[in-house]
Design a protein around this motif. Structure first.
Motif, PDB file in Angstrom:
ATOM      1  N   VAL A  37       0.838  -1.205   0.000  1.00 38.99           N
ATOM      2  CA  VAL A  37       0.000   0.000   0.000  1.00 38.99           C
ATOM      3  C   VAL A  37       0.873   1.255   0.000  1.00 38.99           C
ATOM      4  O   VAL A  37       0.695   2.159  -0.821  1.00 38.99           O
ATOM      5  N   GLN A  38       1.819   1.313   0.923  1.00 41.33           N
ATOM      6  CA  GLN A  38       2.645   2.517   1.046  1.00 41.33           C
ATOM      7  C   GLN A  38       3.489   2.730  -0.200  1.00 41.33           C
ATOM      8  O   GLN A  38       3.579   3.843  -0.715  1.00 41.33           O
ATOM      9  N   MET A  39       4.135   1.675  -0.706  1.00 39.88           N
ATOM     10  CA  MET A  39       4.999   1.823  -1.881  1.00 39.88           C
ATOM     11  C   MET A  39       4.180   2.218  -3.105  1.00 39.88           C
ATOM     12  O   MET A  39       4.604   3.044  -3.908  1.00 39.88           O
ATOM     13  N   ASP A  40       2.998   1.653  -3.247  1.00 42.11           N
ATOM     14  CA  ASP A  40       2.124   1.995  -4.363  1.00 42.11           C
ATOM     15  C   ASP A  40       1.787   3.486  -4.321  1.00 42.11           C
ATOM     16  O   ASP A  40       1.938   4.205  -5.318  1.00 42.11           O
ATOM     17  N   ALA A  41       1.355   3.957  -3.162  1.00 43.65           N
ATOM     18  CA  ALA A  41       1.020   5.383  -3.024  1.00 43.65           C
ATOM     19  C   ALA A  41       2.253   6.264  -3.221  1.00 43.65           C
ATOM     20  O   ALA A  41       2.173   7.323  -3.856  1.00 43.65           O
ATOM     21  N   PHE A  42       3.376   5.831  -2.696  1.00 43.17           N
ATOM     22  CA  PHE A  42       4.622   6.598  -2.796  1.00 43.17           C
ATOM     23  C   PHE A  42       5.060   6.746  -4.260  1.00 43.17           C
ATOM     24  O   PHE A  42       5.393   7.845  -4.708  1.00 43.17           O
ATOM     25  N   GLN A  43       5.035   5.634  -5.003  1.00 46.44           N
ATOM     26  CA  GLN A  43       5.464   5.672  -6.404  1.00 46.44           C
ATOM     27  C   GLN A  43       4.485   6.465  -7.281  1.00 46.44           C
ATOM     28  O   GLN A  43       4.891   7.141  -8.216  1.00 46.44           O
ATOM     29  N   ARG A  44       3.192   6.387  -6.957  1.00 45.33           N
ATOM     30  CA  ARG A  44       2.173   7.064  -7.769  1.00 45.33           C
ATOM     31  C   ARG A  44       1.990   8.539  -7.403  1.00 45.33           C
ATOM     32  O   ARG A  44       1.825   9.382  -8.274  1.00 45.33           O
ATOM     33  N   GLY A  45       2.000   8.823  -6.098  1.00 49.57           N
ATOM     34  CA  GLY A  45       1.617  10.158  -5.662  1.00 49.57           C
ATOM     35  C   GLY A  45       2.736  11.055  -5.188  1.00 49.57           C
ATOM     36  O   GLY A  45       2.562  12.273  -5.120  1.00 49.57           O
ATOM     37  N   TRP A  46       3.877  10.472  -4.814  1.00 49.87           N
ATOM     38  CA  TRP A  46       4.974  11.284  -4.271  1.00 49.87           C
ATOM     39  C   TRP A  46       6.113  11.417  -5.275  1.00 49.87           C
ATOM     40  O   TRP A  46       6.543  12.520  -5.590  1.00 49.87           O
ATOM     41  N   LEU A  47       6.585  10.263  -5.805  1.00 47.91           N
ATOM     42  CA  LEU A  47       7.676  10.305  -6.777  1.00 47.91           C
ATOM     43  C   LEU A  47       7.185  10.518  -8.206  1.00 47.91           C
ATOM     44  O   LEU A  47       7.932  10.989  -9.052  1.00 47.91           O
ATOM     45  N   GLY A  48       5.937  10.118  -8.468  1.00 43.08           N
ATOM     46  CA  GLY A  48       5.380  10.275  -9.809  1.00 43.08           C
ATOM     47  C   GLY A  48       5.906   9.274 -10.818  1.00 43.08           C
ATOM     48  O   GLY A  48       5.779   9.483 -12.023  1.00 43.08           O
ATOM     49  N   ASN A  49       6.492   8.163 -10.360  1.00 39.89           N
ATOM     50  CA  ASN A  49       7.040   7.164 -11.282  1.00 39.89           C
ATOM     51  C   ASN A  49       5.955   6.327 -11.955  1.00 39.89           C
ATOM     52  O   ASN A  49       6.160   5.831 -13.059  1.00 39.89           O
ATOM     53  N   TRP A  50       4.842   6.122 -11.285  1.00 37.90           N
ATOM     54  CA  TRP A  50       3.744   5.301 -11.810  1.00 37.90           C
ATOM     55  C   TRP A  50       2.527   6.194 -12.019  1.00 37.90           C
ATOM     56  O   TRP A  50       2.381   7.233 -11.382  1.00 37.90           O
ATOM     57  N   GLN A  51       1.635   5.755 -12.908  1.00 40.27           N
ATOM     58  CA  GLN A  51       0.419   6.532 -13.146  1.00 40.27           C
ATOM     59  C   GLN A  51      -0.345   6.715 -11.842  1.00 40.27           C
ATOM     60  O   GLN A  51      -0.366   5.806 -11.031  1.00 40.27           O
ATOM     61  N   PRO A  52      -0.917   7.845 -11.615  1.00 42.81           N
ATOM     62  CA  PRO A  52      -1.140   9.002 -12.479  1.00 42.81           C
ATOM     63  C   PRO A  52      -0.005  10.027 -12.476  1.00 42.81           C
ATOM     64  O   PRO A  52      -0.200  11.180 -12.838  1.00 42.81           O
ATOM     65  N   HIS A  53       1.187   9.632 -12.060  1.00 43.95           N
ATOM     66  CA  HIS A  53       2.384  10.479 -12.130  1.00 43.95           C
ATOM     67  C   HIS A  53       2.245  11.803 -11.374  1.00 43.95           C
ATOM     68  O   HIS A  53       2.564  12.874 -11.883  1.00 43.95           O
ATOM     69  N   GLN A  54       1.773  11.716 -10.148  1.00 43.11           N
ATOM     70  CA  GLN A  54       1.628  12.898  -9.298  1.00 43.11           C
ATOM     71  C   GLN A  54       2.868  13.050  -8.413  1.00 43.11           C
ATOM     72  O   GLN A  54       3.542  12.067  -8.121  1.00 43.11           O
ATOM     73  N   LYS A  55       3.128  14.255  -7.966  1.00 43.21           N
ATOM     74  CA  LYS A  55       4.317  14.519  -7.153  1.00 43.21           C
ATOM     75  C   LYS A  55       4.003  15.524  -6.055  1.00 43.21           C
ATOM     76  O   LYS A  55       4.538  16.626  -6.047  1.00 43.21           O
ATOM     77  N   SER A  56       3.144  15.114  -5.139  1.00 44.84           N
ATOM     78  CA  SER A  56       2.845  16.024  -4.037  1.00 44.84           C
ATOM     79  C   SER A  56       2.428  15.233  -2.805  1.00 44.84           C
ATOM     80  O   SER A  56       1.952  14.104  -2.910  1.00 44.84           O
ATOM     81  N   ARG A  57       2.600  15.850  -1.674  1.00 46.68           N
ATOM     82  CA  ARG A  57       2.188  15.243  -0.409  1.00 46.68           C
ATOM     83  C   ARG A  57       0.675  15.007  -0.410  1.00 46.68           C
ATOM     84  O   ARG A  57       0.193  13.989   0.075  1.00 46.68           O
ATOM     85  N   THR A  58      -0.072  15.947  -0.988  1.00 49.11           N
ATOM     86  CA  THR A  58      -1.530  15.819  -1.049  1.00 49.11           C
ATOM     87  C   THR A  58      -1.936  14.610  -1.890  1.00 49.11           C
ATOM     88  O   THR A  58      -2.781  13.815  -1.482  1.00 49.11           O
TER      89      THR A  58
END
Length: 171
Positions: A37-58
């Motif tokens: 769960v954490q890695m999925d959210a981290f890669q998608r929402g924090w680093l932006g490596n996975w879709q939807p490629h977001q890069k923010s704490r929010t």
């Protein structure tokens, strides 16, 4: 109608429905509703490596919270089928295990000693047990041959002779 399924308000219901269908058909006894769960959210929402490629704490927080809800809903369905529910999270992410604790039967530690250097292997087990009080196992484990478990140093640029696994055997 959403940027990506990880933002969908209906994600938890979709994952629960999928869990019900797959367990009704295949009768699995061990279920991991959402892997890391954490890695999925981290890669998608924090680093932006996975879709939807977001890069923010929010974005990270929204995705993380939605995946936690989906995990818990799916876990409830899995338990209704008599399955054992397992989570698998990076060694540094005990908080996710705590967030899922009421939904899991076993907590799996993804432990890579060349990356998770804060404590030795037993140190992570002790900390996870003290915090979560659920059965534990190593769900992922590995080191490159360049990592020396005695010195706890990874000489990643060092040439390694093919077929030599001295450090891995020692680990």
């Amino acid at each position: 109608g959403v940027r990506h399924s990880v933002y969908s308000r209906d994600l938890a219901e979709y994952v629960a429905e999928y869990t019900d269908r797959i367990l009704s058909r295949y009768h699995f006894r061990l279920v991991i509703p959402v892997v890391e769960v954490q890695m999925d959210a981290f890669q998608r929402g924090w680093l932006g490596n996975w879709q939807p490629h977001q890069k923010s704490r929010t974005s990270y927080r929204l995705i993380y919270d939605n995946l936690v809800r989906a995990f818990k809903r799916s876990a409830a369905v899995a338990k209704s089928h008599g399955a054992t529910v397992f989570c698998s999270e990076p060694a540094s992410e005990i908080q996710t295990v705590l967030d899922l604790r009421d939904s899991i039967d076993i907590a799996g530690i993804d432990l890579y000693p060349h990356m998770h250097k804060q404590w030795p292997v037993l140190g992570y087990f002790r900390r996870w047990w003290q915090a979560a009080r659920v059965p534990l196992c190593i769900s992922e484990f590995g080191t490159p041959e360049t990592y020396d478990p005695v010195t706890r140093v990874d000489e990643y640029a060092r040439f390694v002779k093919p077929g030599v696994d001295t450090n891995r055997v020692l680990q």
